[in-house]
Structures are given as structure tokens and as C-alpha cells.
Motif scaffolding. Structure first.
Motif, PDB file in Angstrom:
ATOM      1  N   ALA A 251       0.807  -1.225   0.000  1.00 57.04           N
ATOM      2  CA  ALA A 251       0.000   0.000   0.000  1.00 57.04           C
ATOM      3  C   ALA A 251       0.838   1.272   0.000  1.00 57.04           C
ATOM      4  CB  ALA A 251      -0.941   0.003   1.208  1.00 57.04           C
ATOM      5  N   ILE A 252       2.078   1.205   0.450  1.00 56.44           N
ATOM      6  CA  ILE A 252       2.926   2.397   0.412  1.00 56.44           C
ATOM      7  C   ILE A 252       3.036   2.914  -1.017  1.00 56.44           C
ATOM      8  CG2 ILE A 252       5.337   3.154   0.570  1.00 56.44           C
ATOM      9  CD1 ILE A 252       5.565   1.767   3.211  1.00 56.44           C
ATOM     10  N   LEU A 253       3.147   1.999  -1.978  1.00 54.73           N
ATOM     11  CA  LEU A 253       3.206   2.395  -3.385  1.00 54.73           C
ATOM     12  C   LEU A 253       1.824   2.694  -3.938  1.00 54.73           C
ATOM     13  CD1 LEU A 253       5.775  -0.189  -4.833  1.00 54.73           C
ATOM     14  CD2 LEU A 253       6.229   2.135  -4.041  1.00 54.73           C
ATOM     15  N   ALA A 254       0.868   1.858  -3.591  1.00 53.72           N
ATOM     16  CA  ALA A 254      -0.454   1.971  -4.200  1.00 53.72           C
ATOM     17  C   ALA A 254      -1.207   3.211  -3.746  1.00 53.72           C
ATOM     18  CB  ALA A 254      -1.278   0.723  -3.892  1.00 53.72           C
ATOM     19  N   SER A 255      -1.177   3.508  -2.451  1.00 50.83           N
ATOM     20  CA  SER A 255      -1.990   4.611  -1.930  1.00 50.83           C
ATOM     21  C   SER A 255      -1.434   5.975  -2.298  1.00 50.83           C
ATOM     22  CB  SER A 255      -2.104   4.505  -0.405  1.00 50.83           C
ATOM     23  OG  SER A 255      -0.834   4.661   0.209  1.00 50.83           O
ATOM     24  N   THR A 256      -0.156   6.034  -2.602  1.00 50.62           N
ATOM     25  CA  THR A 256       0.482   7.304  -2.947  1.00 50.62           C
ATOM     26  C   THR A 256       0.693   7.459  -4.444  1.00 50.62           C
ATOM     27  OG1 THR A 256       2.655   6.285  -2.677  1.00 50.62           O
ATOM     28  CG2 THR A 256       1.733   7.384  -0.747  1.00 50.62           C
ATOM     29  N   ASP A 257       0.527   6.363  -5.197  1.00 53.46           N
ATOM     30  CA  ASP A 257       0.825   6.320  -6.632  1.00 53.46           C
ATOM     31  C   ASP A 257       2.230   6.824  -6.919  1.00 53.46           C
ATOM     32  OD1 ASP A 257       0.384   5.737  -9.297  1.00 53.46           O
ATOM     33  OD2 ASP A 257      -0.430   7.715  -9.754  1.00 53.46           O
TER      34      ASP A 257
END
Length: 243
Positions: free
Chosen positions: A32-38
Motif C-alpha cells: 500500500a505504500i506504493l499503491a496509496s500514494t501512486d
């Protein structure tokens, strides 16, 4: 500005850059660190804004570790599609988790090289309520990238550099891993500069990147200082002592 004298290391890295006409193919694998911040999408936007061709894709699942991705198999299968870099990311390890963290990084890195790509490790920051452990997290991730032969993307170190310059900075939105707008920008810039080294790192380039990021003038120099120092001047950090 301080960051403009840190060009030597970045210009040396420029030899790794792809031809402007050939897209740099990057796969991000993480949570989610990558996904939520794009972060991957914003890195692609920066590449476009600076005239660099890029093909960037992501495989993310909330709460996943790299071990989870290995067990699932989807990410390993995606390696066969042909990439220049594969960026690995999971939550920053606690001091007693270093060995467990390093093992899947090494397994992934071996598979990435076998597929003809270069592995890179996104060095993540600790949770907001565990920021006192950031130095230990940096050391553990450095060691994992070195053991795996992966290129370190020193995001956590850029965070530490920024906090050393201004303790008032809010890099998280709360006690978890979710970064603030500045923390996200710093991650994006650090990853971008590592993967897409600037051939002409001058004021015009800095202005173009800052505009693409939407960086306020008041924090622009701090943002670039922290990112370029993390890349060019790694901090001397000691491994935590065993009890």
C-alpha cells in the motif's frame, strides 16, 4: 543551492540512463505504500515532464510482504515480460527483522537478474510511531540490498536528511506508514533521480521537476537537498548492537 554541487555522483549515474528514444521499463512490486500514494505513477509523470521515455507498471497488494508476493507467484511471472529495473518494496523492517527481510529480497533479486533486469530496493520509512527506529531500518535495508546485489533507492535516508534539516517537518499523516504530501514528494523525487539520472542538472532542470511535482518554493531547496544527499552522500550509520 547546496544540491547543485552534488552533481558528480548523479552525472556518473547518468551512464545508466536509457537513450531518450528508448523507454526505461520499470516494474514496481510492493504494497500500500506504493499503491496509496501512486509513487510509480508520479515517477512516470516526472519522466514525461523531463522528456524521458518510460514504461512503468506496478504489482501491489495491501499488507503484502515480498515473501507474500513470492508465494502468490503473480509478481514472479511478471518478470518474464521484460524490464530494465524491477523495484522491490515492503514495510521497513524492525531491528530484529533484518534477516527475515533480506531473504525474499535476495530471492527476488536473483530471479530478476535471471530475467535480464536489474533489481532495486525501495528503502521504506518506518511507521510514524516508530520513527525512532529509522536509522536501524536504513541499515537493515542497505544490508539487504548489498547482499542481494540490488540498487538501493534511499528514500528513508532522504527522509532522515530532511528531518535533520527541519525537525518541524511532518512526513507522516498519522502513526502508520501513510506519508504526508512532502514525504511522498521526497520519495518520488529520490526514486526518480536514481532511475532517471539527469544529464543536465541545472536550475532549469530543478525548476521543471519542481513544477511537475507542484513543490512550493519554500520547500523546494530542502526537498532537493535531502534527495540528492541521500543519493550522493550516504550517511555513516552503525549497525545496532546485539543486547
Amino acid at each position: 543551492m547546496r544540491f547543485l554541487i552534488l552533481l558528480a555522483g548523479l552525472l556518473v549515474q547518468a551512464a545508466l540512463a536509457q537513450s531518450p528514444s528508448k523507454p526505461l521499463r520499470v516494474l514496481f512490486i510492493g504494497n500500500a505504500i506504493l499503491a496509496s500514494t501512486d509513487i510509480p505513477g508520479r515517477v512516470a509523470n516526472l519522466a514525461q515532464a523531463t522528456g524521458r521515455a518510460a514504461k512503468i507498471e506496478t504489482i501491489t497488494s495491501t499488507g503484502y510482504s515480498l515473501e507474500d508476493h513470492l508465494r502468490e507467484g503473480k509478481a514472479a511471472q511478471a518478470l518474464r515480460q521484460g524490464w530494465d529495473f524491477v523495484v522491490l518494496q515492503q514495510d521497513a523492517p524492525a531491528a530484529d527483522e533484518a534477516a527475515d527481510f533480506a531473504r525474499p529480497v535476495k530471492r527476488f533479486a536473483d530471479a530478476i537478474r535471471e530475467a535480464g533486469a536489474r533489481p532495486a530496493l525501495f528503502m521504506a520509512w518506518p511507521r510514524g510511531d516508530r520513527m525512532r527506529e529509522i536509522r536501524e531500518a536504513i541499515v537493515a535495508q542497505r544490508d539487504a540490498s548489498s547482499a542481494a546485489g540490488a540498487m538501493p533507492l534511499p528514500v528513508a535516508e532522504a527522509w532522515l536528511r530532511a528531518l535533520a534539516a527541519d525537525r518541524r517537518l511532518k512526513l507522516h499523516t498519522g502513526s502508520g506508514t501513510q506519508p504526508s504530501a512532502f514525504g511522498t514528494d521526497l520519495a518520488v523525487l529520490t526514486v526518480y533521480l536514481a532511475l532517471f539520472p539527469a544529464q543536465d542538472f541545472d536550475e532549469a532542470f530543478v525548476d521543471k521537476v519542481a513544477q511537475a511535482l507542484g513543490t512550493p518554493a519554500a520547500t523546494r531547496d530542502l526537498l532537493f537537498d535531502a534527495a540528492t544527499r541521500a543519493l550522493d552522500e550516504p550517511l555513516a550509520l552503525e549497525k545496532p548492537r546485539s543486547p
